[in-house]
Each structure stands twice: as C-alpha cells, then as structure tokens.
Motif scaffolding. Structure first.
Motif, mmCIF file in Angstrom:
data_model
loop_
_atom_site.group_PDB
_atom_site.id
_atom_site.type_symbol
_atom_site.label_atom_id
_atom_site.label_comp_id
_atom_site.label_asym_id
_atom_site.label_seq_id
_atom_site.Cartn_x
_atom_site.Cartn_y
_atom_site.Cartn_z
ATOM 1 N N THR A 146 0.828 -1.210 0.000
ATOM 2 C CA THR A 146 0.000 0.000 0.000
ATOM 3 C C THR A 146 0.860 1.256 0.000
ATOM 4 O O THR A 146 0.527 2.244 -0.650
ATOM 5 C CB THR A 146 -0.911 -0.021 1.241
ATOM 6 O OG1 THR A 146 -1.656 -1.237 1.232
ATOM 7 C CG2 THR A 146 -1.865 1.158 1.248
ATOM 8 N N SER A 147 1.962 1.215 0.709
ATOM 9 C CA SER A 147 2.821 2.387 0.826
ATOM 10 C C SER A 147 4.068 2.276 -0.047
ATOM 11 O O SER A 147 4.730 1.239 -0.055
ATOM 12 C CB SER A 147 3.259 2.551 2.283
ATOM 13 O OG SER A 147 4.292 3.508 2.369
ATOM 14 N N ASP A 192 5.501 -0.403 8.967
ATOM 15 C CA ASP A 192 4.231 -1.064 8.705
ATOM 16 C C ASP A 192 3.557 -1.355 10.048
ATOM 17 O O ASP A 192 4.117 -2.045 10.891
ATOM 18 C CB ASP A 192 4.528 -2.362 7.934
ATOM 19 C CG ASP A 192 3.265 -3.086 7.519
ATOM 20 O OD1 ASP A 192 2.198 -2.820 8.108
ATOM 21 O OD2 ASP A 192 3.348 -3.911 6.613
ATOM 22 N N GLU A 193 2.346 -0.848 10.216
ATOM 23 C CA GLU A 193 1.617 -1.094 11.462
ATOM 24 C C GLU A 193 1.501 -2.581 11.784
ATOM 25 O O GLU A 193 1.614 -2.996 12.929
ATOM 26 C CB GLU A 193 0.180 -0.562 11.337
ATOM 27 C CG GLU A 193 -0.007 0.863 11.765
ATOM 28 C CD GLU A 193 -1.407 1.326 11.431
ATOM 29 O OE1 GLU A 193 -1.516 2.094 10.461
ATOM 30 O OE2 GLU A 193 -2.354 0.893 12.099
ATOM 31 N N ALA A 253 -1.795 7.582 -4.739
ATOM 32 C CA ALA A 253 -1.335 8.858 -5.297
ATOM 33 C C ALA A 253 0.107 9.121 -4.873
ATOM 34 O O ALA A 253 0.920 9.640 -5.647
ATOM 35 C CB ALA A 253 -2.247 9.987 -4.844
ATOM 36 N N GLU A 254 0.415 8.724 -3.649
ATOM 37 C CA GLU A 254 1.761 8.912 -3.111
ATOM 38 C C GLU A 254 2.805 8.198 -3.986
ATOM 39 O O GLU A 254 3.916 8.702 -4.173
ATOM 40 C CB GLU A 254 1.797 8.375 -1.671
ATOM 41 C CG GLU A 254 3.028 8.706 -0.875
ATOM 42 C CD GLU A 254 3.026 10.120 -0.276
ATOM 43 O OE1 GLU A 254 1.973 10.779 -0.260
ATOM 44 O OE2 GLU A 254 4.113 10.562 0.152
ATOM 45 N N TYR A 255 2.453 7.008 -4.496
ATOM 46 C CA TYR A 255 3.373 6.299 -5.400
ATOM 47 C C TYR A 255 3.758 7.192 -6.582
ATOM 48 O O TYR A 255 4.902 7.237 -7.009
ATOM 49 C CB TYR A 255 2.707 5.031 -5.963
ATOM 50 C CG TYR A 255 3.036 3.754 -5.218
ATOM 51 C CD1 TYR A 255 4.135 2.980 -5.570
ATOM 52 C CD2 TYR A 255 2.247 3.320 -4.173
ATOM 53 C CE1 TYR A 255 4.430 1.796 -4.904
ATOM 54 C CE2 TYR A 255 2.530 2.134 -3.493
ATOM 55 C CZ TYR A 255 3.628 1.376 -3.865
ATOM 56 O OH TYR A 255 3.930 0.222 -3.201
ATOM 57 N N ILE A 256 2.752 7.903 -7.122
ATOM 58 C CA ILE A 256 3.003 8.720 -8.313
ATOM 59 C C ILE A 256 3.751 9.997 -7.945
ATOM 60 O O ILE A 256 4.753 10.353 -8.567
ATOM 61 C CB ILE A 256 1.662 9.071 -9.016
ATOM 62 C CG1 ILE A 256 0.904 7.785 -9.370
ATOM 63 C CG2 ILE A 256 1.916 9.910 -10.271
ATOM 64 C CD1 ILE A 256 -0.525 8.017 -9.833
ATOM 65 N N VAL A 257 3.263 10.668 -6.906
ATOM 66 C CA VAL A 257 3.848 11.959 -6.523
ATOM 67 C C VAL A 257 5.266 11.769 -5.982
ATOM 68 O O VAL A 257 6.178 12.539 -6.316
ATOM 69 C CB VAL A 257 2.944 12.688 -5.507
ATOM 70 C CG1 VAL A 257 3.568 14.019 -5.104
ATOM 71 C CG2 VAL A 257 1.547 12.910 -6.088
#
Lengths: 337, 337, 337, 337
Positions: free
Chosen positions: A134-135, B49-50, B220-224
């Motif tokens: 996910t991250s 990772d939690e 979105a974080e993957y892309i940004v």
C-alpha cells in the motif's frame, strides 16, 4: 437471457428490438402476457453485456439465465481439473499445503523455512519476491533476487515454488517458477490475465478484496479461454465492515466455486484473518468445507518479518497445526504427505 | 506511532523492543502508567508497517498518530495543487467537466460527441480506448486505434483528451494523450503507478471499488513520490451491499480528500449510479459538496453503445444538465466555460 | 483509554482536560514526547464514549486499550459458561443441534419435523411463531398459536423448544419456551435486551446483519449485566456485496468470540447461505472451527414452506448430514447424542 | 414475477407447479423457448415471497417484475405526499430543517439550543429522550423527562418537536410529540412499525445501517398499509468498509426514493459522517441532490455533550451553514424560513 419489456413500448419499438436481437446472432423468443412482454434471447449470450441490453430504451430489466463463463464452467466440463506441479498434484484427492513466508528476505531465511515446512508435510513453498505494498515507502520485496533465492530453496528441499507476479514485463523472470500467483489486487488486471493465458504454467488466482465469485470465475475465464487450463482459484477473505479480522474469510466460496466450476479451490486463512492465533481454526474449517488446499504463512521469526509478520505461524506452530489437520483431511477423503 | 505494550511483557522484552525502535532510526518515548505501558515512536514512521509492529510479541496494539502519506499531504503542502492540461486548468476556481463516451467506437461517433459536449461547455473529452471488461468475450476497446481517433477529435474541437491505461507496456502509446486515467481496477497496480510517477503527464487516479480514501492517497503517493505531482483524484462509487445503484457514490470523499491532501478531486457520477436518469442529480450534489470537476458519460446513441450505454446521457440531456450546473457552480465559486 | 492530544493545544486547555478526566472518576497519566502529548485514562472506562472524548476540541484521536464489555469478557470470567436447557447443555463438550422449520405451520407439520430431527440426533427443536418479515403482506407466523404447537411438539418428543421474540409485550407468552431467540434484526433492540436481562431464561442472541462482533458482545452485555448470564451467541452471516449466497457466513466469528468471551457460540449456516445444498458443507466447517452448536432449518416439504423453504433440508438430508458430522464432532472433542 | 424453470423439469412437475400458481390466486403465463421454459405469474404478487418460489424444486430462478410495495409506490400514487407538522410542511416546496442536540440533557440546554436554531431558521427541534446506545453503561437518555423538556422547548419557541421511539410500550408517552422518529436500529422492528401504522402522527423513518432502499420502502409500507400515510424517509449513512467517516452517506438514495415513492425524503449528514466539520458540505450536497429536508445536530457545548458531541455544530456554525444553504435551496426551488 430474459428481457422484460417496458409496458410503454410500442409495436414498432418492439420490432426494432427483435431485429437487433437477430443482428446479434441470437434468436428472440417472444412471450406476451397480461401486462408483461418478455423476450428470451436464445443462443450464445456470453458476449452480450447485461448493462448494454438494459440501456435499450424499451427494456425494463434483464435476467441472465445461463452463466457468462464457459471454459471454467462445470456444466460444460463436468470433470474435476487436476493440476500437476513439480511432482505434486492439486485437486486429485490430496490436500495441497502451500507454506512459507510472506516475503523472501534472505537465503538463510527462505531455506530454513522451506526445510521446516517440508518436514511438517507442506507440498509447496511460497514466498513473495515482488510485493504489492500500500505504501511506496514500505519494503517492496527482493524482486528478481527473491526468485533466485526461492529456486535455491527448491533445490535444497525439492518443494515446488509459488510466487506472485505484478507486471507483464516480469513474465520472463517467472520461467523457472512452478506456480505463478496473481494477487488479490491484480485479479482484474485483465492485460496480465490475458498474457498468462498464453503460458503453459499453472496459475494461482486469488479473489480480489471486493470481487464477487462470478467475477473471479470471469477472471479465470480470461486465462482458460486463452489456452491455459491450469488455474487454481483461491479464497483469501473479502473486505467488509468488520474490523475484528483483517478481512472476512468467505468459506461459502469453496462449495459455490466447486459446484459452478471444475477448477480446484484453495484457501488462504493467513491473509483473511491477519492474526496468527486464528489461522489453525480457519485452516480446519477450510478443510472441512472441502478445499483442495491451503496457503499458510510461516516465518521462523515472525516479529522480524519485513511484511505481514502478525499473521505468520512459527515452524513449530505450523507443525502442530499440520498434525491436527491430518485426521480431518482423512475424514474429508483428502491425502496429506 | 503509539505502541501499547502487553501487561505480560517483561523488563528484558521491553528493552529488546526499545533497542529495535532505535535500530529503525526512531526514538522511543516510554510512558509507564498504572497497568499500561505505552511507547511513542518519534521520527519518520511512514516506512513502518503497522502490521509489522503489531506482530511483535509484546505489542498489544498500535495506533498511527501521523498520516502515512507525505507528498500528497496538505499538512506538508498546504497550497492547493492546480493542474494545467492543454490550456484548461483543474483545481483553480473552475469546474472541469470531462465528458464523452465510455468507449471510442468510430471516428464519426467520437467527433460527433466531442463537438456536442464542447458546445455545451465541457472542458475535456473522455473516451475509452483500452477497456477493462469483466468478461473476455466482451468488447475490449479499439485499443491503439481508439487513441488515434481521440487525437482526431481533439484536432476537430480543441478539447484535451483523457483515456485509460491498463498496461505498463502501453505507456508509449499515451505520449500524445493529455490526461492519463488509471481506472478503479488498477488503483493498486503499484508497478503501473510507479512508472507513471516518472512521467511528466497529468494522471487521473480513480478510487478502487473497495479501497479506502487513505489507500487512494497512498496510491497517489506512489506517483507523486516518484516525481509527478500532477495527480487528480476521482471518486467514482464504492461497492456496498446496496443494489439500487451499480455502486454507492461516496460524496464525503470530496471534503475528506480536500482536507487531507492538496490534490484536486473530481467525481464520476455516471459510473457510480449506472443509470443515466440519476446522473444530473448526483452531478449537482458533487458540485455542491465542493468537487473540482466531473466525469460524465455522453453518447449520441446510448442504446447502441458498445459498453455502459445504460449510464450515458444523450447530448441534449448533457446540455440541459450543464445549464442547471452553471448557477450552482457559480454559487460554489467555480467558473464554467 | 489512550488520548492523543493535538499539537496546537495550550497548557491551559490541557489542564482543563486533565481536570475533566478527574471529574469522570478517572486518573490521567500524562506523557509528553517530542511533538506528541498522550494522556492515558486509568480506571473503569467502560462508561466512557470514545466519540464523546473525540469531540473534545484538543483531542486528536482516541484509542481504547481495554474492551468496553465486562460481564461477557473472558479476561474477567475465564471459565467457559455452560447453559443447561431442558436436560441438554450448551457449551460443555457437546455439540448442540437446534433443528426445525423456519415457521411453525401446523400441528402435524411441527410434530412430524420434531420427530424426524430427534431421530437423527437433534438436541433442540426450533420453529418460528412470530416471524420478522420484510413485507407486511407476507406470512407473519402463527404467533401465540405457534408457541402452543411448539409446546405440543415438545410434549411429543421431549426436545426443548427455541423460538424468536420480537416484542417486549410478548414476554409472558414465552414463559414456557426453553430458549428465547433474539433475531438478527433485533440485536440492537436495546429495550428488549434490557428486559431479557431480568429473566431467568436462556437467550439465543443472533448477530445483526451489519453488526460487528464487538457490538454483538455489547448487546450480550445488556442481558448479562441485567443479571441473566445464560446467553448463547449466534453467527448467522453478515451482509456484504456478494450475491452468490444470501449472506456471507463469517466463521472467524467463532474463534474470535470464544477468545474474547466465555459465552458459548453457535452457527446458523441455513440463514447464512440461503440454499439447502450448501448447508451440510458449511455445517462441517462450523464444527471444525470450534462452534458449540448449529441451527439447521429442516422442513418435511420445503417447497410448501410458508417461509424460507429454499434453505431447508428435508429430514432425510438432515439425517445424512448428521451422520457426516458425527466423526467430525468427535475429532473436535464434542459429543453428539 | 417471472419464473425460469429448470431444464430437467418433467411435464408432470410443470403441471403441478402451474396448479400451485392458480392456487395462489395468480394466473401463469407459459412461454416455452428453445432450452428455456419461463412462467410469468400474473396478478397481485406482493404477498408472494421470492425465496419461497425459488425453493420449489423445478424452479431455476425468479425475477420480480413489479415492486413488492404498493401504498408507498409512486406508480400507484403519483402525487407527492406533503406532511403537515405543527404549522410547517414537509415535501411541499420548502426545505425542512430539523435541528437540535443528539440528547436532551437539561431544560436550560434544550431551550437554549431551541432558541438558537429557531433564530437561524430551523423548522423543527430534534432531541433524543430515549437513546439507543451500543453500551449498557453509556448514558441512555433522560427518557420520559426528556420528552417533558422538549415540550417546554416547544412552548418557548413554537418549534414542533421530533424525538425517537424505541419501545411499543412507550407510545402513550409520545402523544404530545409532533413527529415520531424510528431510528436506524429499529427500521426492521416490524412490531413497532405495525403499531405506528395505527397512529395519526407523522413518522420519520430512518434507513437501517445495512438496509437496502427497497427494504426501507417495505418498512414504510408497514406503516402506510396500516393506515398512516404520514411517513418521511431519512437517509443517514450506511455501513461500509470505509473508516474515514462513521458511515457512508448514500445520496443516490434521494433521487431513487423520490422516483419510486411519493413520500418526502430527508437527509441526516451529522450521523452519516460523524464529524462536525464535514456536515455543512454534505448538507449542501443533500439540498442539491433534491432532499426535502435535513436533520442537523446542534449543541451549545459539543465538548460537554453526553452523546455524539463529535458531530454537533455549535449554534454559530449552524447559523453560518444556514446562510450558505439559502441561495442553494432557492436554486433548487425550495423555500427556507
């Protein structure tokens, strides 16, 4: 497919619709009752989209009578499909037990786990090389190197190896993998499925987190229709409102899929519940409900695992669970090694 | 990240855990209360990772205090992101209206629809070239040819074009596309996202059918994080138990995403509800809730559409809806062309 | 309960909050780390509402450390609760099998079914007298007369009887019922639960269609806290997006509930799947996962049943299923009569 | 209702089935196509249970053609229903705004809030006297005393009062309440609904957390079929996997319910999202989608509220929201006071 026609439809509109049915290569069968006109569409309706038919202005509603899947359909192929993988078989009166860590982390780790699970009776070794995370900041797997380490672990134990593919471009890297896994997040990556349909290799297709069982069969259809019949279906929990477990294991998937399809069905209780202590109970339930196999996460040091340690059994816990499964599998008519 | 320690933990176990925290490059902050020991992990915990932390034997539970996303986080980038696309802008006081057919079917069809939606005030043209279809037997799109036809429609109208990508290998085909769409089924196709992070092109990222808003931000974080800040988020309905609509449009996504992130947010009511008659009502609601734009399916002959005709507006219905949206957009401080 | 304080909180605001904690009869335990202030609330927090605490302006987030249920909590009552019902026992090393028709329809029907299920080893007889029906036009049960007929069936077979209550005013009618069922739709009918807490009778509490397992325990808490410890929990399927089965049976509920609570747990596969052919498979899974009992719908003429005939087994199918369950129950350490 | 007959059905079985259809007071309309036999059931099928029909051995599948609700069905009653409540009207070109605290806490509190919301334009006062609480240890409301205080607040402001009923036995206590609310957890408390059908009082019926819109209409049908046409439907969010908001507000419910039924529809954004800051955005969306009214939680001191403070607006926030809603309501053709 049965089409219910709106009461407001004119004769001319109905005729236009009937002509359209002929144009689609089907035969319409008209039934005019008091207040309700119904048209049965006779022929191969698998390529017809229900939503499309529903959008036609005089159509009130649509009901599919026959399933939209063919190659995976038990009505068409009544015999169970058995899949041979490196000397073991899935779906032929034996219980496949695919065990190993979530991620391959090092040669020492994977070989140690492989030896441990083999000693307890596992039939295949699993381990993630490419990891869907996910991250973007989380550990993404050892990637190609991970596959190399799995191959070493196979050499050391004889266990066939199972690992996940996430990218069409990686297919060449999987040439020496025994069973290619398509993960839940890629169950509807249709471009990938289509390519896998051209391989000769067995595919382990996991149900998506929010996919219906019919959609799972349609995704399998992509692979089987492409020429690759060696598909194993996997129930691994679905996403619901409940937070007591990571996902909700849907064991009714097993009898449903086995009734509708000839493909073998395995269950992954580790990902479904997300907590190690619950895995043995759910594994027993999966065997009792008729699964052809299990996917079980095992790690020699779960608290040091780089991913999903919370749900991993230690080798000794796995060994104990396997002991408990043996009489149960026997009762269900399934052999364990 | 706050870690609640089990009451059964020994002093030695706790020390081992604190050492592990240091090893992860973080500082532990210990708080021992009556019956409860809590450890705060201070530092950059985004890569932690939690589930991993939860798997450590003395850990009772874990609570993340700061969000796991950074580049998309409004706390870190308080200013709204505006995205320029072929002369139009998304997220800068205007309402983007992306309209067009579900699938590109022919040159005549796409140019006709493009002219019609432009005349009514649409700011971009959408049309599917590569279509993700549940069934391998359904129409899969005109593929590369579809993109060619979109480019012709752009030439004829000046509207920037938007179309969906499903396969990393197709990236070169999208060089002349103005806005690349990642569909719901690929929202967690992390390999694809990572590649799109290396492009200079704007990306329209649709929420997956069963994905949380936090997961959408992580995708979105993957892309940004890869270097491409030009991401537009899209709410398009989620999968629930309700069958009255195809999906359940979650409009609370708009204020939530805009509060947590600086990225623009658009809404696709057509895919959410699946029926044309409901689209104008939901479009109004989307504008009122604060969306930066809309995706609307428009087809000149919905009953002949090769996919998703049921949810397409006719050009005249689209024109009427646009008229109704104008005063509403103005009230919300958004300009329409 | 652990409270994470907003970074923007002033010293004065924090002091006001700490005073409020004292006022609630709790002790605050303050922990000030770099950038994060955490307050542990020490004492009996069961009467504290998480949402309430979350609404306090300086509170960023709240995490419950201890469960909000007490009387039903295994930590407080480690011993399994056994419930005696008319000569049989639930939760004491035996498998309770509660069988019978969805609705009581006639004296002949209920006595015939009662004799049949007893002959196959059922331990209790179920049958609906008051029926919760989605439609006001559907058969609503024989109501008081239905209970009379169940009593006759008990007289004829010796089987204790189980039937559902829907209305506080009906409690006197249930005086001679052995086990009172609270149906899924009334799981959060708190007024009814509170009254049942004052009875001496065993209660079968079914999980609501969209209720979490924690909510189920909180509903049981209403009854047990009122003085009636004789509560049996029942998993009967939850509502999800999947339509292949009527509901999704969540078998992870069994190990979860048995770990958290001392109350016995039974499973109703008939309502969960909604189709008779799947019931035996799910019943096996329920036994294997550790359930203390089963609820099974049996009807002598399912196609004439006035409600839920689709999921009813015929007596001979029930007999066959019971034969299959025997060795499985034995393996799980549970006796069957 | 359309019945699809199994291909394996014999002529004799089909004849028996057709006779059964006649016995149910319906006429069968037989249509025999190539490979598919379909029987249309003509007549009033509202009292027929789909599951029942499905259980008949030769039945492959069943499709309902006409809705199972009648009194609430717009096809049968095309005119909008307007409901007069203490001088105000719901559903007649005005926007009803029902505002007030989650719970009535004291005379001072309820009168203060009542005056504040009236000053901002609310048309009714809400306040919980009997509170459905997940935990038996949480504040359960002032009960009968709460209703007394609401009556005082009405005397002080002239606002009609709305409060929730949880128990049939409490009906006499509600004699002086203007609008009786049935909460989400009691939407399928059919015994209560049936009693409310015998009253002359308007009923506010909230959608259950996991109930379909058709089920909501069927619950309204219990009341309307009993003789009480004064029912207002309320969308208040449904339970999904998403945790960013407490529930997921389903605004497509508004156009759907208004298309299918003649009853007015209101929206409760406060309970849907569970956080005060998001309420104004969702309220705007509800007005834009066509709702006839809103339920808004307002509290003079949310951080001291005994229940649900997190989602309450302060009076000044409510006043500001009302100002923003006015031009929007006007645009939608709805008057505000």
């Amino acid at each position: 497919m049965v089409v219910i026609v709106k009461q407001t439809a004119t004769k001319a509109q109905l005729d236009t619709f009937l002509q359209w049915v002929y144009d689609m290569g089907l035969k319409p069968h008209l039934s005019e009752g008091a207040g309700t006109t119904i048209v049965g569409l006779v022929g191969d309706t698998t390529k017809l989209d229900e939503n499309h038919v529903r959008s036609i202005s005089i159509v009130e509603d649509v009901k599919r009578v026959s399933e939209p899947y063919k190659s995976t359909n038990r009505k068409i192929h009544p015999e169970d499909t058995h899949i041979s993988i490196g000397g073991t078989s899935v779906g032929e009166g034996s219980l496949a037990v695919i065990a190993g860590p979530c991620s391959v982390e090092s040669e020492e780790q994977i070989i140690q786990v492989a030896k441990a699970v083999k000693a307890s009776g596992a039939t295949m070794l699993r381990g993630g090389a490419f990891k869907p995370r996910t991250s973007p900041y989380a550990f993404q797997g050892l990637r190609a190197e991970g596959i190399e380490l799995l191959i070493k672990a196979r050499a050391a134990t004889g266990l066939p190896i199972v690992t996940e593919i996430m990218n069409i471009e990686h297919i060449p890297l999987f040439e020496d993998v025994d069973l290619i896994q398509v993960g839940a997040r890629n169950m509807q990556n249709f471009e990938l499925l289509r390519e896998l349909g051209h391989l000769k290799k067995p595919i382990l297709l996991k149900r998506g987190l929010a996919n219906t069982l019919e959609e799972l069969l349609m995704s399998a259809e992509y692979i089987v229709a492409g020429g690759n019949r060696h598909v194993i279906l996997c129930e691994r929990g679905i996403r619901t409102y409940e937070t007591a477990t990571r996902n909700t294991l849907d064991l009714s998937a097993v009898p449903f899929l086995k009734a509708r399809s000839h493909l073998p069905v395995v269950v992954d209780p580790s990902h479904a519940c997300g907590v190690a202590w619950m895995v043995p109970s759910l594994a027993k339930a999966a065997v009792a409900v008729g699964a052809d196999g299990l996917l079980i996460e095992v790690h020699n040091q779960p608290e040091k695992a780089l991913s999903d340690g919370a749900q991993s059994l230690r080798p000794e816990q796995f060994a104990e669970m396997m002991q408990q499964l043996r009489p149960l599998a026997e009762l269900m008519g399934k052999k364990m090694t």
